[in-house]
Design an enzyme around this catalytic site. Sequence first.
Site, short mmCIF file in Angstrom:
data_model
loop_
_atom_site.label_atom_id
_atom_site.label_comp_id
_atom_site.label_asym_id
_atom_site.label_seq_id
_atom_site.Cartn_x
_atom_site.Cartn_y
_atom_site.Cartn_z
N LYS A 39 1.31 149.20 -8.25
CA LYS A 39 1.36 148.08 -9.19
C LYS A 39 1.36 148.57 -10.64
CE LYS A 39 -0.92 144.12 -7.16
NZ LYS A 39 -2.24 143.51 -7.00
N CYS A 271 -4.87 129.60 -4.01
CA CYS A 271 -6.07 129.04 -4.65
C CYS A 271 -6.66 127.84 -3.94
CB CYS A 271 -5.77 128.67 -6.09
SG CYS A 271 -5.56 130.11 -7.13
C1 UDX Z 1 -3.76 125.58 -8.59
C2 UDX Z 1 -4.37 124.78 -9.76
O1 UDX Z 1 -3.45 123.81 -10.22
C3 UDX Z 1 -4.74 125.69 -10.87
O2 UDX Z 1 -5.33 124.97 -11.93
C4 UDX Z 1 -5.69 126.74 -10.35
O3 UDX Z 1 -6.01 127.64 -11.37
C5 UDX Z 1 -5.10 127.47 -9.15
O4 UDX Z 1 -4.67 126.57 -8.17
P1 UDX Z 1 -1.37 126.64 -8.06
O5 UDX Z 1 -1.94 127.19 -6.79
O6 UDX Z 1 -0.48 127.51 -8.87
O7 UDX Z 1 -2.54 126.18 -9.04
O8 UDX Z 1 -0.54 125.37 -7.63
P2 UDX Z 1 -0.42 123.82 -8.01
O9 UDX Z 1 0.73 123.61 -8.90
O10 UDX Z 1 -1.71 123.26 -8.42
O11 UDX Z 1 -0.01 123.26 -6.57
C6 UDX Z 1 -0.86 123.45 -5.45
C7 UDX Z 1 -0.25 122.96 -4.18
O12 UDX Z 1 -0.29 121.55 -4.14
C8 UDX Z 1 1.20 123.35 -3.96
O13 UDX Z 1 1.36 123.75 -2.61
C9 UDX Z 1 1.96 122.07 -4.25
O14 UDX Z 1 3.16 122.02 -3.52
C10 UDX Z 1 0.98 121.03 -3.76
N1 UDX Z 1 1.14 119.71 -4.39
C11 UDX Z 1 0.99 119.56 -5.73
C12 UDX Z 1 1.41 118.60 -3.60
O15 UDX Z 1 1.53 118.71 -2.38
N2 UDX Z 1 1.53 117.38 -4.19
C13 UDX Z 1 1.40 117.19 -5.52
O16 UDX Z 1 1.53 116.06 -5.98
C14 UDX Z 1 1.13 118.33 -6.32
#
Ligand code: UDX
Length: 446
Positions: A39, A271
């Site tokens: 990395k 996450c």
């Molecule tokens: C998330 C949090 O948003 C962020 O603040 C934290 O620091 C880490 O976890 P991330 O994992 O990058 O971030 O994804 P995010 O955009 O939050 O989406 C999470 C999941 O929820 C995705 O699989 C997305 O497809 C799903 N999702 C999101 C839905 O199914 N429906 C929605 O309306 C929004």
Amino acid sequence: MGMTQKISVFGTGYLGATHAAGMAELGHEVIGVDIDPAKIDLLSQGKVPFFEPGLPELIVKHVNSGALRFTTDPAEAAEFAGVHFIAVGTPQKRGSYSADMQFVDGLIETLAPMLTRPAVILGKSTVPVGTAARLAARVRELAPVGDDAQLGWNPEFLREGFAVEDTLNPDRLVVGVEKDRPGRVEAVAREVYATILARDTPFIVTDLATAELVKGSANAFLATKISFINAIAEICEATGADVVQLADALGHDDRIGRKFLGAGLGFGGGCLPKDIRAFQARAGELGLGKSLAFLSEVDAVNLRRRSHVVEMATRAVGGSLPGTTIAVLGAAFKPDSDDVRDSPALDVAGELHLGGATVRVYDPQAMRNAAVVQPTLTYADSVEDACRDADLVVVATEWQEFRKADPVALARVVAHPRVIDGRNCLPTQAWVDAGWSYSGMGRHAS
Ligand code: UDX
């Protein structure tokens, strides 16, 4: 603007690499540290080992300017920097719901004994509440400077796909400090983030436990919101109601808001799934299992979406998967990411394959990572390739490329024009007009 600080960032995954580049962009001198030499090698050449829009450009810019460098040697970072960020992973422990703290703990055991000058450590990793207080005491114990090695908690809220934007323009900054030991943590954080704070970004100083809990609660709330709408989608499916119109109508109430009310295959990634489990596990340890028991339901609703789509797919091809060909569009857990950790899309593809279907997966960015996790699936070079002769198309990640795909052209290459829109992201009418039988999530088929 604030003074240039000498900063180290331990851990160069999504969080650490982005944070390191972001700190350089804010005008600081930064050294990124990781135990993985491969990395560090890549990053030193300005290459990013994962897909994150805008990040390679930012890293190249600052590696070239000399503001950003990378090393595997923690002693070099301890010698160089006065502010150290913890951005190592806290994955789910094998065979348990709790967070695996070995990387965070290991880092403190390595770094603290090297602190011979006053230093501030700011933790960004998501950790169980109580961790920061424990680490702050441990740092004092191990550091040669003793009380002049201080630890605060500065949780990170960045989203994959928007990591650079979220780092440089956060909604808010939260810093937890040891309330009974006034020290330099708040002042140092104000210096580090001076450029961001100059724009009136909310800056919330709390005790350590509150800072840790803000992060856990934020993720629990977001996961709950998604599972809420997916639970309603189940009711819509049984009653002929339309969850998309329903979510639009709910969203106009600004106490509710439309964001994160996207019904579909549910949440995945590195996450939300592990964080809600670790949060619950921690509550259990505190004897407060009941307080977060609802997160089990949130998790269960979420996982049910995946099996639901597999059932829908099986029904759509006539009740039996063996001998059928299914195109799965999407492998990443969400668009603009190549991350397949706990990906609903890849889970569905894997289940359909296990059920006996020939599954052809296409994803604009995540196929390399997907092939490591699911080596027995077939990977196609394009949407059209994946769809050729397919009995069914499942859209599992809402990439722009899929939203914009031409339903007329695709109808000509498939064996049967049937589509399951697992993310409610397609322009329904255009697909129906092109002759497709369309099923969305939480809405009746058309
Ligand atoms: C998330 C949090 O948003 C962020 O603040 C934290 O620091 C880490 O976890 P991330 O994992 O990058 O971030 O994804 P995010 O955009 O939050 O989406 C999470 C999941 O929820 C995705 O699989 C997305 O497809 C799903 N999702 C999101 C839905 O199914 N429906 C929605 O309306 C929004």
